[in-house]
Motif scaffolding. Structure first.
Motif, PDB file in Angstrom:
ATOM      1  N   VAL A  21       0.876  -1.165  -0.109  1.00  0.00           N
ATOM      2  CA  VAL A  21       0.004   0.000   0.048  1.00  0.00           C
ATOM      3  C   VAL A  21       0.835   1.414  -0.166  1.00  0.00           C
ATOM      4  N   MET A  22       1.732   1.333   1.011  1.00  0.00           N
ATOM      5  CA  MET A  22       2.706   2.423   0.803  1.00  0.00           C
ATOM      6  C   MET A  22       3.478   2.713  -0.431  1.00  0.00           C
ATOM      7  N   ALA A  23       3.853   1.832  -1.133  1.00  0.00           N
ATOM      8  CA  ALA A  23       4.661   1.915  -2.387  1.00  0.00           C
ATOM      9  C   ALA A  23       3.637   2.560  -3.412  1.00  0.00           C
ATOM     10  N   LEU A  24       2.287   2.470  -3.412  1.00  0.00           N
ATOM     11  CA  LEU A  24       1.480   2.821  -4.150  1.00  0.00           C
ATOM     12  C   LEU A  24       0.743   4.231  -3.989  1.00  0.00           C
ATOM     13  N   ASP A  25       0.786   4.387  -2.545  1.00  0.00           N
ATOM     14  CA  ASP A  25       0.108   5.785  -2.124  1.00  0.00           C
ATOM     15  C   ASP A  25       0.366   6.943  -2.895  1.00  0.00           C
ATOM     16  N   ASP A  26       1.462   7.117  -3.047  1.00  0.00           N
ATOM     17  CA  ASP A  26       2.061   8.647  -3.813  1.00  0.00           C
ATOM     18  C   ASP A  26       2.098   8.397  -5.357  1.00  0.00           C
ATOM     19  N   HIS A  27       1.611   7.298  -5.568  1.00  0.00           N
ATOM     20  CA  HIS A  27       1.670   7.017  -7.527  1.00  0.00           C
ATOM     21  C   HIS A  27       0.127   6.594  -7.907  1.00  0.00           C
ATOM     22  N   GLY A  28      -0.729   7.398  -7.288  1.00  0.00           N
ATOM     23  CA  GLY A  28      -2.317   7.105  -7.907  1.00  0.00           C
ATOM     24  C   GLY A  28      -2.396   7.048  -9.330  1.00  0.00           C
TER      25      GLY A  28
END
Length: 392
Positions: free
Chosen positions: A327-334
């Motif tokens: 989740v954290m890896a994708l949070d900033d790259h929606g």
């Protein structure tokens, strides 16, 4: 689990199960398959490495495709490819054909891992996404807990080829679930036309992002430890410890329960303590436990119950790491969630395949080389965690 989370978790979990089932269900049969096809232990480990490498590389295609066309078309294609691979494995006349069939299965199964993660990102972010990810993993947990036992039962009734026939039926069930239970979550106005230059720019953005890369390999080498276990455990438990295929299946299930039980606490712990704190403590616990277990093995102090208990504890720490890092890896790259999911998944699968290949020559049938490779994964995972979280 709330109703809002329960239904998508069940649907996405059932879709995602096909990949783990393709690995876990045939693990008890690996020694028998090797004997049937005249294959060595290293040849049989290659059937897993081929699956992981194909699985990893294919994600580079499915992610951008899902961003361009929506989430469902690549899922349909992945299931069709997986069906073809299952047919090839069922009728494989040699280990080389089996390796090829496993690679085709990996090419198809990748869609059922990368696209559901993007679907989760479409629906939620932050702690809510972590809860859904953990709930999906709870559904997936049926695979390592029941698939080896199912594989043992099928092998007893039909021989090892029947296992791949069951996987073929499972892929048809996934096709029905996708058609009738999973809606499209990426509206047409949010789809991004494929552009090679944009894809390269997105990949460069991700590959040069300290947080994304660190989190990816924090989870990647954690997953790699499980891949090493998958590739070697059937030979260790049946050879060194003398377990039957059914006994191995039960021991494997115990190890998996630690992972999936702990994964259900990732969301609540993240809400209470923060994701950074959860990852810090869990990565330290994972590295410490695996190093201690390897040291005990070197000293000759790892009977079966110590091995199972130590791996249960290590996998419990890992259960906190994996859903949180995803989740954290994708949070900033929606805006490029599909590409981020596919690139991250590719890097993680390649890390797992590399660890299996690197540890293979040292494997002698005992537990010590397996535990040493798992401990190395723990150290690497801890190091990447410090790298990822240092300035987050």
């Amino acid at each position: 689990m709330t109703d809002r989370i329960a239904r998508p978790a069940l649907v996405l979990g059932l879709l995602s199960c096909i990949g783990p089932f393709a690995i876990d269900m045939y693990l008890p049969a690996m020694p028998a398959i090797g004997a049937s096809l005249g294959a060595s232990i290293q040849d049989m480990q290659t059937t897993i490495t081929a699956y992981f490498i194909a699985f990893g590389l294919a994600q580079l295609v499915y992610g951008p495709w899902a961003d361009r066309s929506g989430r469902k078309p690549p899922l349909y294609a992945g299931i069709a490819i997986f069906i073809a691979g299952s047919v090839l494995c069922t009728f494989a006349p040699s280990v080389e054909w089996l390796i090829a069939g496993r690679a085709v299965q990996g090419l198809g199964g990748a869609a059922l891992m990368v696209v559901p993660r993007a679907i989760i990102r479409d629906m939620y972010t932050g702690p809510a996404a972590t809860r859904l990810m953990a709930a999906v993993m709870l559904v997936i947990s049926v695979s390592p807990m029941l698939a080896p036992l199912a594989g043992s039962g099928v092998m007893a009734l039909t021989g090892w080829r029947g296992i791949f026939g069951v996987l073929l039926l499972a892929s048809l069930v996934s096709l029905a679930i996708l058609t009738f239970a999973q809606g499209e979550t990426l509206p047409p106005d949010q789809r991004q036309p494929f552009d090679a230059a944009d894809t390269l720019r997105g990949a460069k953005r991700l590959l040069t992002n300290r947080s994304f890369m660190g989190l990816t390999f924090l989870g990647g080498f954690g997953m790699a430890s499980f891949f090493v276990f998958i590739a070697t455990a059937s030979f260790v438990y049946t050879g060194a410890f003398g377990l039957s295929p059914t006994g191995f299946s039960l021991a494997f299930a115990v190890n998996a329960i630690g992972f999936f039980a702990a994964s259900q606490m990732a969301g609540p712990f993240g809400l209470r303590f923060g994701a950074r704190a959860v990852l810090t403590v869990a990565s330290i616990g994972f590295a410490t436990t695996t190093i201690l277990l390897f040291a005990l093995s070197l000293a000759g102090l790892t009977p079966l119950f110590v091995c199972i208990g130590g791996l249960f504890l290590a996998n419990a720490f890992l259960g906190l790491v994996i859903p949180t890092t995803m989740v954290m890896a994708l949070d900033d790259h929606g805006d490029i969630a599909g590409l981020a999911s596919s690139l991250g998944g590719t890097l993680q699968m390649l890390a797992g395949g590399a660890m299996i290949a690197a540890s293979g020559p040292f494997f002698d049938g005992s537990a010590t080389p397996m535990l040493g490779a798992i401990a190395l994964c723990g150290v690497l995972s801890f190091g990447f965690g410090r790298f990822a979280l240092a300035r987050r």
